[in-house]
Design a protein around this motif. Sequence first.
Motif, PDB file in Angstrom:
ATOM      1  N   GLU A  37       0.825  -1.207   0.000  1.00  0.00           N
ATOM      2  CA  GLU A  37       0.000   0.000   0.000  1.00  0.00           C
ATOM      3  C   GLU A  37       0.864   1.264   0.000  1.00  0.00           C
ATOM      4  O   GLU A  37       0.516   2.255  -0.642  1.00  0.00           O
ATOM      5  N   ALA A  38       1.989   1.235   0.709  1.00  0.00           N
ATOM      6  CA  ALA A  38       2.891   2.391   0.712  1.00  0.00           C
ATOM      7  C   ALA A  38       3.452   2.623  -0.685  1.00  0.00           C
ATOM      8  O   ALA A  38       3.562   3.777  -1.134  1.00  0.00           O
ATOM      9  N   LYS A  39       3.775   1.561  -1.392  1.00  0.00           N
ATOM     10  CA  LYS A  39       4.278   1.694  -2.758  1.00  0.00           C
ATOM     11  C   LYS A  39       3.198   2.231  -3.692  1.00  0.00           C
ATOM     12  O   LYS A  39       3.472   3.087  -4.534  1.00  0.00           O
ATOM     13  N   VAL A  40       1.973   1.762  -3.530  1.00  0.00           N
ATOM     14  CA  VAL A  40       0.859   2.252  -4.349  1.00  0.00           C
ATOM     15  C   VAL A  40       0.646   3.743  -4.102  1.00  0.00           C
ATOM     16  O   VAL A  40       0.464   4.524  -5.040  1.00  0.00           O
ATOM     17  N   ARG A  41       0.658   4.165  -2.829  1.00  0.00           N
ATOM     18  CA  ARG A  41       0.499   5.589  -2.503  1.00  0.00           C
ATOM     19  C   ARG A  41       1.615   6.419  -3.136  1.00  0.00           C
ATOM     20  O   ARG A  41       1.373   7.492  -3.697  1.00  0.00           O
ATOM     21  N   GLU A  42       2.837   5.914  -3.061  1.00  0.00           N
ATOM     22  CA  GLU A  42       3.975   6.640  -3.639  1.00  0.00           C
ATOM     23  C   GLU A  42       3.826   6.777  -5.154  1.00  0.00           C
ATOM     24  O   GLU A  42       4.048   7.854  -5.718  1.00  0.00           O
ATOM     25  N   ILE A  43       3.424   5.713  -5.819  1.00  0.00           N
ATOM     26  CA  ILE A  43       3.211   5.751  -7.275  1.00  0.00           C
ATOM     27  C   ILE A  43       2.099   6.732  -7.612  1.00  0.00           C
ATOM     28  O   ILE A  43       2.237   7.551  -8.529  1.00  0.00           O
ATOM     29  N   ASN A  44       1.000   6.676  -6.881  1.00  0.00           N
ATOM     30  CA  ASN A  44      -0.130   7.587  -7.133  1.00  0.00           C
ATOM     31  C   ASN A  44       0.271   9.040  -6.929  1.00  0.00           C
ATOM     32  O   ASN A  44      -0.156   9.916  -7.685  1.00  0.00           O
TER      33      ASN A  44
END
Length: 129
Positions: free
Chosen positions: A116-123
Amino acid sequence: MTSPCTSLSRSANADSRLAADEATLLRAILGAPELAAGLNVELVRTDTAEGDALRTVAEWVAGHADALPRPLSTAFEAQPFYPLLARLEATLLEFKLEPEDFRAEFEGAVRNLDREAKVREINEMLARN
């Protein structure tokens, strides 16, 4: 094109999954404080009750590993999240869970937080462009 309602629904689902993962991690640490060493607290959000409690408890355990009270929640009786800790510890007692019972669950929840942290960073990167 994704509608605003669909985006909000996905965001709400992600938030509820994260809160569940944070509660899972918190319960695991309450039952087996040594698991706190396997948690990168930088991945834990503090904008939810579960996340705030998780980060506080994990950081406190790291600094007091040599003298932890039992039950662990007693160290946080004055905190506003104490009722949450007490409820989670009650489930440990109710189901007679032992530390080895939730190690895999803890590891899975850590992987979910990382993802989820990676998804937030990508977004966030995509939103800047």
